[in-house]
Design an enzyme around this catalytic site. Structure first.
Site, PDB file in Angstrom:
ATOM      1  N   LYS A   1       0.842  -1.208   0.000  1.00 13.29           N
ATOM      2  CA  LYS A   1       0.000   0.000   0.000  1.00 13.29           C
ATOM      3  C   LYS A   1       0.878   1.259   0.000  1.00 13.29           C
ATOM      4  CE  LYS A   1      -1.631   1.533   4.126  1.00 13.29           C
ATOM      5  NZ  LYS A   1      -1.252   2.929   4.425  1.00 13.29           N
ATOM      6  N   ASN A   2       1.868   1.266   0.880  1.00 15.25           N
ATOM      7  CA  ASN A   2       2.654   2.495   1.031  1.00 15.25           C
ATOM      8  C   ASN A   2       3.616   2.726  -0.131  1.00 15.25           C
ATOM      9  OD1 ASN A   2       1.277   3.016   3.340  1.00 15.25           O
ATOM     10  ND2 ASN A   2       2.928   2.487   4.759  1.00 15.25           N
TER      11      ASN A   2
ATOM     12  N   ASP B   1       5.531   0.689  11.942  1.00 21.27           N
ATOM     13  CA  ASP B   1       4.270   0.079  11.507  1.00 21.27           C
ATOM     14  C   ASP B   1       4.111  -1.372  11.962  1.00 21.27           C
ATOM     15  OD1 ASP B   1       3.643   2.471  10.318  1.00 21.27           O
ATOM     16  OD2 ASP B   1       4.227   1.858   8.298  1.00 21.27           O
TER      17      ASP B   1
ATOM     18  N   ARG C   1       1.836  14.833  13.204  1.00 18.13           N
ATOM     19  CA  ARG C   1       2.226  14.492  11.834  1.00 18.13           C
ATOM     20  C   ARG C   1       2.304  15.704  10.903  1.00 18.13           C
ATOM     21  NH1 ARG C   1       0.028   8.906  10.029  1.00 18.13           N
ATOM     22  NH2 ARG C   1       1.711   9.197   8.534  1.00 18.13           N
TER      23      ARG C   1
ATOM     24  N   CYS D   1      -3.297  12.896  13.215  1.00 20.58           N
ATOM     25  CA  CYS D   1      -4.005  11.626  13.151  1.00 20.58           C
ATOM     26  C   CYS D   1      -4.075  11.068  14.553  1.00 20.58           C
ATOM     27  CB  CYS D   1      -3.331  10.664  12.182  1.00 20.58           C
ATOM     28  SG  CYS D   1      -1.892   9.869  12.843  1.00 20.58           S
TER      29      CYS D   1
ATOM     30  N   LEU E   1       8.562  19.399   6.423  1.00 20.80           N
ATOM     31  CA  LEU E   1       9.735  18.993   5.634  1.00 20.80           C
ATOM     32  C   LEU E   1       9.382  18.900   4.146  1.00 20.80           C
ATOM     33  CD1 LEU E   1      11.132  16.250   8.066  1.00 20.80           C
ATOM     34  CD2 LEU E   1      11.992  18.586   7.742  1.00 20.80           C
TER      35      LEU E   1
ATOM     36  N   ARG F   1      -8.088  -0.495   5.624  1.00 24.78           N
ATOM     37  CA  ARG F   1      -7.248   0.452   4.894  1.00 24.78           C
ATOM     38  C   ARG F   1      -5.915  -0.171   4.516  1.00 24.78           C
ATOM     39  NH1 ARG F   1      -5.482   4.331   8.143  1.00 24.78           N
ATOM     40  NH2 ARG F   1      -4.578   5.138   6.262  1.00 24.78           N
TER      41      ARG F   1
HETATM   42  N1  EPU Z   1       7.805  14.491  10.186  1.00 20.52           N
HETATM   43  C1  EPU Z   1       8.036  15.803  10.416  1.00 20.52           C
HETATM   44  N2  EPU Z   1       7.830  16.695   9.400  1.00 20.52           N
HETATM   45  C2  EPU Z   1       7.416  16.311   8.173  1.00 20.52           C
HETATM   46  C3  EPU Z   1       7.174  14.948   7.940  1.00 20.52           C
HETATM   47  C4  EPU Z   1       7.374  14.048   8.972  1.00 20.52           C
HETATM   48  O1  EPU Z   1       8.419  16.191  11.512  1.00 20.52           O
HETATM   49  O2  EPU Z   1       7.259  17.156   7.285  1.00 20.52           O
HETATM   50  C5  EPU Z   1       8.020  13.508  11.265  1.00 20.52           C
HETATM   51  C6  EPU Z   1       6.760  12.717  11.597  1.00 20.52           C
HETATM   52  O3  EPU Z   1       5.928  13.377  12.504  1.00 20.52           O
HETATM   53  C7  EPU Z   1       7.356  11.438  12.158  1.00 20.52           C
HETATM   54  C8  EPU Z   1       8.606  11.253  11.308  1.00 20.52           C
HETATM   55  O4  EPU Z   1       8.926  12.538  10.787  1.00 20.52           O
HETATM   56  O5  EPU Z   1       7.763  11.628  13.472  1.00 20.52           O
HETATM   57  C9  EPU Z   1       8.472  10.284  10.168  1.00 20.52           C
HETATM   58  O6  EPU Z   1       7.295  10.547   9.416  1.00 20.52           O
HETATM   59  P1  EPU Z   1       7.207  10.261   7.865  1.00 20.52           P
HETATM   60  O7  EPU Z   1       7.076  11.545   7.131  1.00 20.52           O
HETATM   61  O8  EPU Z   1       8.315   9.364   7.446  1.00 20.52           O
HETATM   62  O9  EPU Z   1       5.808   9.494   7.750  1.00 20.52           O
HETATM   63  P2  EPU Z   1       4.894   9.471   6.480  1.00 20.52           P
HETATM   64  O10 EPU Z   1       5.766   9.511   5.284  1.00 20.52           O
HETATM   65  O11 EPU Z   1       3.827  10.463   6.607  1.00 20.52           O
HETATM   66  C10 EPU Z   1       4.901   6.889   6.074  1.00 20.52           C
HETATM   67  C11 EPU Z   1       3.880   5.779   6.091  1.00 20.52           C
HETATM   68  C12 EPU Z   1       3.447   5.502   7.523  1.00 20.52           C
HETATM   69  C13 EPU Z   1       4.703   5.119   8.337  1.00 20.52           C
HETATM   70  C14 EPU Z   1       5.734   6.254   8.242  1.00 20.52           C
HETATM   71  C15 EPU Z   1       7.045   5.929   8.945  1.00 20.52           C
HETATM   72  C16 EPU Z   1       2.718   5.989   3.981  1.00 20.52           C
HETATM   73  C17 EPU Z   1       1.453   6.271   3.275  1.00 20.52           C
HETATM   74  N3  EPU Z   1       2.709   6.160   5.310  1.00 20.52           N
HETATM   75  O12 EPU Z   1       4.230   8.027   6.612  1.00 20.52           O
HETATM   76  O13 EPU Z   1       2.599   4.367   7.447  1.00 20.52           O
HETATM   77  O14 EPU Z   1       4.354   4.913   9.677  1.00 20.52           O
HETATM   78  O15 EPU Z   1       6.035   6.527   6.847  1.00 20.52           O
HETATM   79  O16 EPU Z   1       7.610   4.791   8.416  1.00 20.52           O
HETATM   80  O17 EPU Z   1       3.684   5.566   3.379  1.00 20.52           O
HETATM   81  C18 EPU Z   1       0.872   2.940   8.113  1.00 20.52           C
HETATM   82  O18 EPU Z   1       1.028   2.333   7.035  1.00 20.52           O
HETATM   83  O19 EPU Z   1       0.177   2.466   9.060  1.00 20.52           O
HETATM   84  C19 EPU Z   1       1.532   4.220   8.302  1.00 20.52           C
HETATM   85  C20 EPU Z   1       1.152   5.088   9.224  1.00 20.52           C
END
Ligand code: EPU
Length: 460
Positions: free
Chosen positions: A22-23, A314, A121, A116, A125, A406
């Site tokens: 999915k991701n 995850d 979240r 969330c 960045l 999901r």
């Molecule tokens: N963060 C920031 N600023 C940003 C973006 C992220 O501070 O602009 C922080 C977040 O709050 C967190 C860390 O950086 O503490 C990592 O977040 P990341 O951006 O990597 O998460 P994401 O890309 O939004 C994806 C997956 C998540 C998974 C995370 C971490 C998808 C659709 N989602 O989210 O998956 O937990 O990477 O590996 O790819 C799930 O599948 O259940 C899920 C939540």
């Protein structure tokens, strides 16, 4: 809202295959916005998040044809650039369209994703990276409005307080493919989903090097074409089923297991007493056949979640369910989402002995879990409660399993085929009747019907 009624205590045995990720699929679908020709993605899992992304892309003039996990996306109306709140709030990954829209259509209006269930979240960045490429970004009425006539390559440091960002890297990487000149992303996310995105983009004509390392180099090109790409297997689904085998003292053969993407997990599970062994001679270590067996006696463990290649956040909740039944004290620390512990109180209702302090949970192993009504609050937390229900004595009702839908394709059917006893019910119906997963559009034949539901108010 659907719930699972689980009769615990059965041992899982048999064989199953892991679906596409999915991701990995979500940012790849968004990347189709960059293409001048159709992009076909294969082995896309048939999940509600995928339906939601198809619907969003449809509104953005990138039409999707979906048939049995194969999706072909074609840009039919490039004038559309507004990702509305109604859709974005159903799924945080909608933010993936920001970079592609900006790079290809020079303008993007994307509703700012909210927090969330497990934390704030932020997307700072993502925005910092796109601004470094020359975009002007403003916040208007809760929407991110980004504009740029031409993105210009540069060197960008994309690390934050919690390390790298997966979708932030996806956004900046995708946008930089059409920037003028060379972009270097430092502190890029190294997750396999980023490598798979880069492979897709390179097949479309992009020039990306170093994906999978913290430094990614992108030489901008003038345009991208179409391609046909098979999405990698879902490492989180694979890990969840491996833990399901462990918690039920089961014996599973799992096909399409992304062994190389789960080394931190297989190593730790082995120490606990859940053994994952390759049983094929496949050339591809990211798509193998494994056998999962479990010792009756589970050892406690100490684990901290980390960005890839560390233990993934995850799978933290599912691991905690397993460690509830270990002989001794385990310690889990959550370094990515320090608040991602809604499952702790629910596991306690089933007899787990857990103490949480900030981002750390101590699990004092108990001899058994006992079935109870519990409520899922997020996707992986739901999976954790289902695993606990499989191992528990008696009946467990896991409510709000739309979270589970999901990220796991018909999980109850997969588990029942391995010997589990799970019924999907609708406790709100007058007779509490057994249900089929109606809320999920399974992306079957043809385009996504307009009737697909944006059913959930809380996204992840
Ligand atoms: N963060 C920031 N600023 C940003 C973006 C992220 O501070 O602009 C922080 C977040 O709050 C967190 C860390 O950086 O503490 C990592 O977040 P990341 O951006 O990597 O998460 P994401 O890309 O939004 C994806 C997956 C998540 C998974 C995370 C971490 C998808 C659709 N989602 O989210 O998956 O937990 O990477 O590996 O790819 C799930 O599948 O259940 C899920 C939540």
């Amino acid at each position: 809202m659907d719930a699972f009624r689980i009769q615990g205590g059965t041992r899982l045995a048999g064989r199953l295959a892991v679906d596409g990720s999915k991701n990995a699929s979500l940012p790849q679908m968004a990347a189709a916005i960059l293409a001048d020709e159709p992009v076909t993605l294969r082995r896309v899992p048939q999940l509600s998040d995928i339906s939601n992304m198809l619907r969003l892309l449809g509104e953005l003039g990138c039409t999707g044809d979906a048939e049995h996990g194969t999706i072909t996306l074609t840009n039919t109306d490039p004038s559309q650039t507004h990702a509305r709140y109604d859709i974005v709030r159903t799924m945080r990954a909608s933010i993936c369209v920001l970079g592609p829209l900006l790079a290809k259509r020079k303008h993007a209006r994307v509703s700012m994703p909210g927090g969330c269930a497990f934390g704030a979240r932020p997307v700072d960045l993502h925005l910092r990276g796109l601004e470094a490429l020359g975009a002007t970004i403003e916040l208007e009425g809760g929407d991110i409005v980004a504009t740029a006539d031409q993105l210009i390559g540069t060197t960008i440091f994309l690390g934050g307080a919690f390390g790298s960002t997966v979708l932030g890297t996806a956004n900046v990487l995708s946008a930089a493919t059409l920037a003028k000149g060379t972009t270097i992303i430092e502190s890029a996310a190294c997750e396999p989903e980023i490598i798979d995105l880069a492979n897709l983009l390179n097949a479309m004509g992009a020039k990306i090097r170093g994906a999978g390392s913290p430094r990614i180099t992108i030489e901008g090109v003038e345009q991208l074409g179409g391609t046909d790409h098979t999405v990698i297997p879902d490492r989180i689904v694979a890990g969840t089923y491996a833990i399901a085998a462990g918690i039920t003292n089961g014996d599973l053969t799992i096909d399409d297991f992304p062994y190389d993407h789960l080394l931190a997990v297989t190593e730790l599970l082995g120490q606990i007493g859940v053994h994952i062994d390759r049983v094929d001679s496949s050339e591809d270590p990211a798509r193998c056949r494994v056998k999962v067996t479990s010792e009756r006696h589970l050892n406690p463990a100490v684990m901290t979640t980390q960005p890839y290649p560390g233990f993934p956040t995850d799978l933290q909740a599912q691991l905690l369910a397993l460690l509830c039944l270990a002989s001794g004290n385990s310690i889990i620390t959550e370094k990515i989402y320090p608040e991602r512990f809604m499952h702790v109180a629910e596991l306690s209702r089933m007899g787990a002995n857990l103490i949480r302090q900030g981002p750390t949970v101590m699990a004092q192993g108990v001899r058994k879990l006992v079935g109870a009504p519990v409520m899922a609050s997020d996707l992986r937390g739901s999976a954790c409660l289902v695993l606990a229900g499989l191992a528990a004595e008696g009946e467990t009702i896991v409510s709000r399993v739309y979270h589970l839908d999901r990220g796991y394709v018909r999980m109850e059917e997969s588990l029942n085929a391995l010997g589990a006893k799970i019924e999907r019910i609708n406790p709100d119906a007058p007779d509490g009747s057994t249900n089929h997963p109606t809320a999920v559009n399974r992306t079957g034949s043809g385009s996504v019907p307009a009737s697909v539901k944006f059913n959930h108010e809380d996204e992840q």
